[in-house]
Write a protein that holds these residues in place. Sequence first.
Motif, PDB file in Angstrom:
ATOM      1  N   LYS A 103       9.323 -31.701  13.007  1.00  0.00           N
ATOM      2  CA  LYS A 103       9.018 -30.168  13.339  1.00  0.00           C
ATOM      3  C   LYS A 103       7.746 -30.269  13.855  1.00  0.00           C
ATOM      4  N   LEU A 104       7.731 -29.356  14.815  1.00  0.00           N
ATOM      5  CA  LEU A 104       6.366 -28.756  15.579  1.00  0.00           C
ATOM      6  C   LEU A 104       5.544 -27.923  14.766  1.00  0.00           C
ATOM      7  N   ARG A 105       4.228 -28.111  14.609  1.00  0.00           N
ATOM      8  CA  ARG A 105       3.514 -27.362  13.563  1.00  0.00           C
ATOM      9  C   ARG A 105       2.438 -26.780  14.363  1.00  0.00           C
ATOM     10  N   ILE A 106       2.318 -25.442  14.353  1.00  0.00           N
ATOM     11  CA  ILE A 106       1.292 -24.709  15.245  1.00  0.00           C
ATOM     12  C   ILE A 106       0.419 -24.251  13.970  1.00  0.00           C
ATOM     13  N   ALA A 107      -0.662 -23.934  14.497  1.00  0.00           N
ATOM     14  CA  ALA A 107      -1.933 -23.537  13.568  1.00  0.00           C
ATOM     15  C   ALA A 107      -2.367 -22.224  14.648  1.00  0.00           C
ATOM     16  N   VAL A 108      -2.484 -21.142  13.688  1.00  0.00           N
ATOM     17  CA  VAL A 108      -3.074 -20.001  14.357  1.00  0.00           C
ATOM     18  C   VAL A 108      -4.399 -19.570  13.726  1.00  0.00           C
ATOM     19  N   LEU A 109      -5.307 -19.615  14.743  1.00  0.00           N
ATOM     20  CA  LEU A 109      -6.663 -19.111  14.264  1.00  0.00           C
ATOM     21  C   LEU A 109      -7.085 -17.734  14.813  1.00  0.00           C
ATOM     22  N   GLY A 110      -7.486 -17.038  13.960  1.00  0.00           N
ATOM     23  CA  GLY A 110      -7.827 -15.589  14.574  1.00  0.00           C
ATOM     24  C   GLY A 110      -8.465 -14.556  13.425  1.00  0.00           C
ATOM     25  N   GLN A 116     -13.092 -29.913  30.814  1.00  0.00           N
ATOM     26  CA  GLN A 116     -12.454 -30.699  31.630  1.00  0.00           C
ATOM     27  C   GLN A 116     -11.167 -30.494  31.653  1.00  0.00           C
ATOM     28  N   SER A 117     -10.571 -30.627  32.746  1.00  0.00           N
ATOM     29  CA  SER A 117      -8.974 -30.437  32.709  1.00  0.00           C
ATOM     30  C   SER A 117      -8.381 -31.661  32.270  1.00  0.00           C
ATOM     31  N   ASN A 118      -7.382 -31.467  31.374  1.00  0.00           N
ATOM     32  CA  ASN A 118      -6.859 -32.629  30.731  1.00  0.00           C
ATOM     33  C   ASN A 118      -5.367 -32.750  31.003  1.00  0.00           C
ATOM     34  N   GLU A 119      -5.328 -33.841  31.762  1.00  0.00           N
ATOM     35  CA  GLU A 119      -3.595 -33.855  32.700  1.00  0.00           C
ATOM     36  C   GLU A 119      -2.729 -34.056  31.773  1.00  0.00           C
ATOM     37  N   LYS A 120      -3.086 -34.834  30.534  1.00  0.00           N
ATOM     38  CA  LYS A 120      -2.143 -35.156  29.486  1.00  0.00           C
ATOM     39  C   LYS A 120      -1.746 -34.070  28.739  1.00  0.00           C
ATOM     40  N   SER A 121      -2.380 -32.695  28.849  1.00  0.00           N
ATOM     41  CA  SER A 121      -2.036 -31.564  27.848  1.00  0.00           C
ATOM     42  C   SER A 121      -0.694 -31.009  28.447  1.00  0.00           C
ATOM     43  N   SER A 129      15.886 -19.337  18.498  1.00  0.00           N
ATOM     44  CA  SER A 129      16.202 -19.669  19.876  1.00  0.00           C
ATOM     45  C   SER A 129      16.018 -21.133  20.233  1.00  0.00           C
ATOM     46  N   ILE A 130      15.341 -22.042  19.757  1.00  0.00           N
ATOM     47  CA  ILE A 130      14.951 -23.309  19.856  1.00  0.00           C
ATOM     48  C   ILE A 130      15.234 -24.200  18.590  1.00  0.00           C
ATOM     49  N   PRO A 131      16.631 -24.156  18.210  1.00  0.00           N
ATOM     50  CA  PRO A 131      16.779 -24.947  17.007  1.00  0.00           C
ATOM     51  C   PRO A 131      16.521 -26.435  17.410  1.00  0.00           C
ATOM     52  N   SER A 132      16.787 -26.980  18.464  1.00  0.00           N
ATOM     53  CA  SER A 132      16.722 -28.675  18.449  1.00  0.00           C
ATOM     54  C   SER A 132      15.055 -28.734  18.530  1.00  0.00           C
ATOM     55  N   LYS A 133      13.946 -27.802  18.378  1.00  0.00           N
ATOM     56  CA  LYS A 133      12.633 -27.996  18.259  1.00  0.00           C
ATOM     57  C   LYS A 133      12.105 -27.002  17.070  1.00  0.00           C
ATOM     58  N   PRO A 134      12.669 -27.588  15.759  1.00  0.00           N
ATOM     59  CA  PRO A 134      12.162 -26.598  14.720  1.00  0.00           C
ATOM     60  C   PRO A 134      10.675 -26.487  14.743  1.00  0.00           C
ATOM     61  N   TYR A 147       6.598 -24.401  27.022  1.00  0.00           N
ATOM     62  CA  TYR A 147       5.931 -25.351  26.705  1.00  0.00           C
ATOM     63  C   TYR A 147       6.430 -26.073  25.330  1.00  0.00           C
ATOM     64  N   ILE A 148       7.050 -25.365  24.607  1.00  0.00           N
ATOM     65  CA  ILE A 148       7.599 -25.783  23.336  1.00  0.00           C
ATOM     66  C   ILE A 148       8.650 -26.685  23.673  1.00  0.00           C
ATOM     67  N   ARG A 149       9.345 -25.883  24.394  1.00  0.00           N
ATOM     68  CA  ARG A 149      10.884 -26.942  24.632  1.00  0.00           C
ATOM     69  C   ARG A 149      10.362 -28.190  25.163  1.00  0.00           C
ATOM     70  N   ASN A 150       9.608 -28.187  26.104  1.00  0.00           N
ATOM     71  CA  ASN A 150       9.274 -29.507  26.747  1.00  0.00           C
ATOM     72  C   ASN A 150       8.155 -30.344  25.896  1.00  0.00           C
ATOM     73  N   TYR A 151       7.725 -30.033  25.038  1.00  0.00           N
ATOM     74  CA  TYR A 151       6.671 -30.601  24.006  1.00  0.00           C
ATOM     75  C   TYR A 151       7.348 -31.864  23.494  1.00  0.00           C
ATOM     76  N   LYS A 152       6.552 -33.038  23.860  1.00  0.00           N
ATOM     77  CA  LYS A 152       6.733 -34.570  23.250  1.00  0.00           C
ATOM     78  C   LYS A 152       5.623 -34.635  22.368  1.00  0.00           C
ATOM     79  N   ARG A 153       5.698 -35.123  21.281  1.00  0.00           N
ATOM     80  CA  ARG A 153       4.608 -35.309  20.209  1.00  0.00           C
ATOM     81  C   ARG A 153       3.885 -36.717  20.796  1.00  0.00           C
TER      82      ARG A 153
END
Lengths: 833, 85
Positions: A596-603, A769-774, A629-634, A821-827
């Motif tokens: 699972k992709l885990r997202i934390a929301v701060l606000g 600084q820009s992080n090219e790996k992000s 919509s993205i069942p392949s990336k829960p 970004y979520i579709r293309n995300y690789k941990r």
Amino acid sequence: MSSDSNSTFINPALQHHEQKSLRAFIPALLMIVLLTGAAYSMDFEPGSSLNTILPILPAVFAFHYWLPKNTAVYFLSFSGIVSSYLILDVYNATALLLCASVFAGLIQTQIIRPKVKLILGILLLFLIALFRTGLLSSPFISYAAPVAGSLLMFRGILMLYEQHYYQPASTFQQKFAYILLLPNFAFPLFPIIDYKLFLNNYNPSNIHAIQKGIRRILLGILQLLLYRTIYLHVLPLQSELVHSSDAMLYLLSSYLLVLHLTGLIWMATGYMGIIGFDLPPAFNGVFLVENFRAIWRRINIYWREFMMKIFYYPIYFRFRKKLKHAVLISAGITLTISTIMHGWQWFWLQGVFTIQTTTLLYWLILGSCITYSLSRQEQDKNTPDNNSSIRSFFSQTLSVFLMYLVMSVLWSLWSSSSISEWIYFMKKLVPDSSFDFLMTVALLVTLYLILLSGKKIFERKSVFEKRNAIPLYFFAALVLFAVSNPYTQRILPNYIQRPASDILQPILNADDRNEVTENYYSRMLSTEGKGRKPWEAILKRGEARSGLDNACIIRNDLVVRELIPSRTTQLDGWTIITNSAGMRDREYAKEKSADKLRIAVLGGSYEMGSGVNQEYVFEHVLEKMLQDSIPSKPTEILNFAVGGYHLPQQVWVLENKAASFQPDVVLCFIHPSDARRNSNYLAQLIKNGTDLIYPELYDIKTRSGADQNMSMNELKNRLSPYNKEITEWSMKRMEAFCSKLSIELTYIYLPALFTYEDDYDQYVSIQNQSNEKSSFPYIIKLDQVYAGTPAKFGLKNDPSHPNAEGHRKIATALYQKLSPYIRNYKRPNKTTS
Amino acid sequence: MTDASTIKSKVRHFLNEQFSGLGSNIDIQDDTPLISSRLMDSIIALKLVNYLEDNFNIEFEAHEVDQDNLDSINIITNFVLGKLK
């Protein structure tokens, strides 16, 4: 002499005998509809009942105009009863009417002696006051107490007085109608009309009063628009006063905020006019006076005459033959009573009786100046009031200019919370460079020129009071209606619509927005009784946000509050259900699933979903959208947001709470003016002696010279130059923390409802600084999320926060931005924390 | 014997003196509104009360200083005559 009261629309000989006619009625009704519609759209007093009663005013006028005079007075009572039930619920309205009936009946009855009536009246008010303070309470009638107390407070005194002295005695019906006059509900604290004037002056078919009333409503609206323009576009933010020119502009423009009061009083007397009361003007040219004697003649004459009649004359007559300086002594006593009466008004507004030192000093100085000026009146033989020479005109304008300066200084004293705060700001008027000195002089010269023009226009205003000005008023009413109405606004060109939209809505400036937010949360932390709620919280507004204290643990550090875990808290129209970790969210396992992709929301409150139930919060809606919509990336989204949190608090939440759930991505939400609110937040922490936790914040405190013993305004002013530094520190610290743990961090810039402010660029420039790996961008801006109609997406009783539809809009916008970004995300391969 | 014309004359004289001292050139008739038109403020009203008491040997009460009794020369005259009876 007031030219307003001497102006005539019609032959004065006819004014009390003119027959009712459609020819007079229809144009009047049309203008009243246009003006009332405009005032309603502009919502001048969001915390009051004004917008509740405005829609019925044209109907009240229409019925009232055609009814016979002896029936019309009953109609006045009827419209007041209807208003009670529109503004309050059934129980509270009934309680209010009962109080009014008992009070009117008590004054009316002949079988009780006057002194006993006075004692019983005081006892009744005392009983109502016990409800206001919360010492007595009832689940059914929480709102009736402040409304009843406000309505009866001064009106009761006037009715008792006239019952004793006025012949013939008035009826119960007249007393009841006087208490429940329709404008009273929007302006409850002080009677716009004296009781005797109410009895003597009433003439429902007085076309002169009706037309004058319409003109006053129009001028009242224009004053309120001018007030908003000055408040939003001229008045500098008090928290950001740096140079003496800023302080001078603040000093001179804050006095003009009196237009708020004058505009409302003009509207109120205007509405009294359309139901047949020809009232004298108040605050007529009050900014253009030459001396304190003129101030006395033009200020709130209703208050002045109330104090003179009820207090000054009786005191003076008691002392005049015994004491040499009876005039001064009577004035001094009356002034003291006036100050106490103002404190009494505040009691009904705030639930607390309070008289500030600055208020006392203000009235003392002003009263002394007026008394001295009046006592010198007979020596003033050569006042060139109508000397028409140019030299005399410039000389008079200089007097006006000096009076304006003096009144601005006095007004700044009244507005300050303490003498030390006032002195702190007065010191800012001292120029710190020659350029600053020149800017200050330029401001003063500009003021002189504005007053000169204003004086010229004011002297010629009688031109606008003649009959042939009516088409001009009609045109003005039509324009106001067109620009304020959301349907007709759309056809206006953008270059008019956009700047006009600020002043056509009840928008707070940044200082007051922060004040409202901070006050809401500091009230929540207050140990005062629950009965002590500000007026607007009592009258239904803001109820959605009250009661949050029941859902929080209070801390004595920069975190301030946390949601209590595993708790269900019922608020007004919404529920907060927290999980075992203290999030307003469903349960999540601490250990993250590998798939699972885990997202934390701060606000803050937007992200927490203040005012709506959990299933409508955008975080929840977005989670479902992504899962569907993205069942392949829960994806699961954990909501760590808490109402009122600022960036430094998000730092703590990230490091101490969110990190333990091993999120892959952190979305930290920021809003327009968040950076500016940092100083208010820090000021409150320092004022409370709270632990700031982080050495960097302590360092800022030291460098700013902020101290717990300073007033809040001084603290905010000292800390506001550090807003950017606090923001930068917070964002860079979170960035470094996430980078160390290989967590993706994205800031989401979410526009707020009811503001067009856009400070997005200052956040973009903070990136370390820009992080090219992000895999995710540093910052995402959700512009156009409300698609130009923000009013549609705000909560009914708290328009500054999104409703369910608003949350859906936010979720949709986030989905569109994040899903690629979520579709293309690789941990990545992460280090453990 | 104090009659209406004497009272009117004295009151008119007093008012003209007060208003000319303020630089106002207003022609005050017997029915010119004084308090309701804001021509006469509370300070001048108190001076008028003292003047009437001194000149006609009457005594005002606090609640009598108002528009009903002092709003025009005619009204003042009738009030004073009522006090003298």
